[in-house]
Write an enzyme that holds these catalytic residues in place. Structure first.
Site, PDB file in Angstrom:
ATOM      1  N   ARG A   1       0.866  -1.174   0.000  1.00 32.16           N
ATOM      2  CA  ARG A   1       0.000   0.000   0.000  1.00 32.16           C
ATOM      3  C   ARG A   1       0.906   1.228   0.000  1.00 32.16           C
ATOM      4  O   ARG A   1       1.947   1.247   0.683  1.00 32.16           O
ATOM      5  CB  ARG A   1      -0.903   0.036   1.234  1.00 32.16           C
TER       6      ARG A   1
ATOM      7  N   GLU B   1      -3.461   7.672  -4.117  1.00 36.55           N
ATOM      8  CA  GLU B   1      -3.925   7.219  -5.438  1.00 36.55           C
ATOM      9  C   GLU B   1      -5.226   7.907  -5.821  1.00 36.55           C
ATOM     10  O   GLU B   1      -6.083   8.083  -4.957  1.00 36.55           O
ATOM     11  CB  GLU B   1      -4.126   5.698  -5.424  1.00 36.55           C
TER      12      GLU B   1
ATOM     13  N   HIS C   1      -1.196   0.584  -9.848  1.00 36.83           N
ATOM     14  CA  HIS C   1      -1.863  -0.400  -8.968  1.00 36.83           C
ATOM     15  C   HIS C   1      -2.421  -1.579  -9.784  1.00 36.83           C
ATOM     16  O   HIS C   1      -3.638  -1.807  -9.814  1.00 36.83           O
ATOM     17  CB  HIS C   1      -2.964   0.265  -8.129  1.00 36.83           C
TER      18      HIS C   1
HETATM   19  C1  DGY Z   1      -5.625  -5.923  -2.835  1.00 35.66           C
HETATM   20  O1  DGY Z   1      -6.388  -6.856  -3.033  1.00 35.66           O
HETATM   21  O2  DGY Z   1      -5.427  -5.454  -1.721  1.00 35.66           O
HETATM   22  C2  DGY Z   1      -4.929  -5.365  -4.017  1.00 35.66           C
HETATM   23  O3  DGY Z   1      -4.219  -4.218  -3.724  1.00 35.66           O
HETATM   24  C3  DGY Z   1      -5.911  -5.123  -5.144  1.00 35.66           C
HETATM   25  O4  DGY Z   1      -5.189  -4.946  -6.304  1.00 35.66           O
END
Ligand code: DGY
Length: 320
Positions: A238, A267, A285
């Site tokens: 993240r 984002e 992403h």
């Molecule tokens: C998640 O599932 O947390 C991913 O970041 C989605 O792409």
């Protein structure tokens, strides 16, 4: 029939599973639903199927009402959900672990190769029609064979990346809150280090920890300074796990050699200081972005919602 609200577009197979049993309202646009529209639409919902672009907090849960039973997030990461607020209201929150492990590990490995071999910068040379010619010293990168990969957060995705990196000849270190299974240690031949030692001794550091207040800016100016000047940072976890401004400064001043980022602090905005740097690979992403994976994520989320609605245990509840 229960009322189910799907807060963003998901594959039709998954929507049909819900429609065959329940009354479904789904946001059909490609852009995320506005907060005002979301607060209005969730009223009276028994189940919410949510995307990571939607914040599920106390306000939203209260807007849904006391009949709400389940929030099924179509993502493994659940930092968009206030899990304690769900718990206080007896709402079960679920995520989608497992089904996106390979896709995300593939993207992390791709970012390692793209960063260390300067692939995005090389592609820019061609697309921008810059003059170029094969040369002994033209666009040299760094070999990864025999180099150490430091994995921060050795869960399913971390382990899947470790297997890939091992096949490329890398050695593996990891830092993790808990010990990992001895069989996995043996399979990967990995060593456990504390974060400081991992940062100081790894050639590539890849982040796979969940985002929470504890991991906010886990990697900032101090941690970047502790890394080797010829090392690389990869983030597919993240965005806010990394202090993006500090990373941009570190990349600009040669504190580390390069980075590969799939996720960003705010984002879809990317810190402007990153945009003109040649030693960072930036992708939007895409960790789980395959047709197969996104379909599997949506189906798992729907199975979670359906299970709770008919009084069964959710297959993959969030347990923290
Ligand atoms: C998640 O599932 O947390 C991913 O970041 C989605 O792409």
């Amino acid at each position: 029939m229960a009322r189910v609200v799907i807060t963003g577009r998901i594959p039709s197979e998954a929507v049909e599973m819900l429609r065959s049993e329940h009354d479904v309202w789904a946001w059909e646009q490609t852009t995320p639903i506005s907060r005002a529209e979301l607060l209005e639409q969730v009223a009276g919902a028994d189940a919410l199927v949510t995307l990571l672009t939607e914040k599920v907090d106390a306000e939203l849960l209260d807007a849904a009402g006391v009949q709400l039973q389940v929030v099924a997030n179509v993502a493994v990461g659940y930092n968009n959900i206030d899990v304690p607020a769900c718990r206080e209201r007896n709402v079960i929150a679920t995520n989608t672990p497992g089904v996106l492990t390979d896709a995300t590990a593939d993207i992390a490995m791709a970012l390692i190769l793209m960063s260390t071999r300067r692939l995005a910068a090389g592609e820019r040379v061609i697309r921008e029609q810059q003059p170029w010619q094969w040369g002994m010293f033209f666009m040299l990168g760094t070999s990864i064979q025999g180099r150490r990969l430091g994995i921060v957060g050795m869960g399913q995705i971390g382990a899947a990346l470790a297997r890939r990196a091992k096949a490329f000849g890398m050695t593996i270190a990891y830092s993790n809150r808990n010990e990992i299974a001895p069989e996995l240690v043996q399979e990967l031949g990995c060593v456990r280090l504390d974060l400081a030692e991992l940062l100081a001794t790894s050639d590539v550091v890849s982040l796979h920890c969940p985002y929470s207040p504890d991991t906010h800016h886990l990697i900032g100016a101090t941690e970047l300074a502790a890394m080797q000047p010829d090392s690389f940072l990869i983030n597919t976890a993240r965005g806010p796990v990394v202090d993006e401004a500090a990373l941009a400064a570190a990349l600009r001043h040669g504190v580390i050699a390069g980075a590969g980022l799939d996720v960003f602090e705010n984002e879809p905005t990317v810190h402007p200081d990153l945009l003109d740097l040649d030693n960072v690979v930036l992708i939007p992403h895409l960790g789980s972005a395959t047709i197969e994976t996104r379909t599997a994520m949506a189906i798992l989320a729907v199975r979670n919602a359906l299970a709770v609605l008919c009084g069964d245990a959710a297959p993959t509840p969030i347990t923290v």
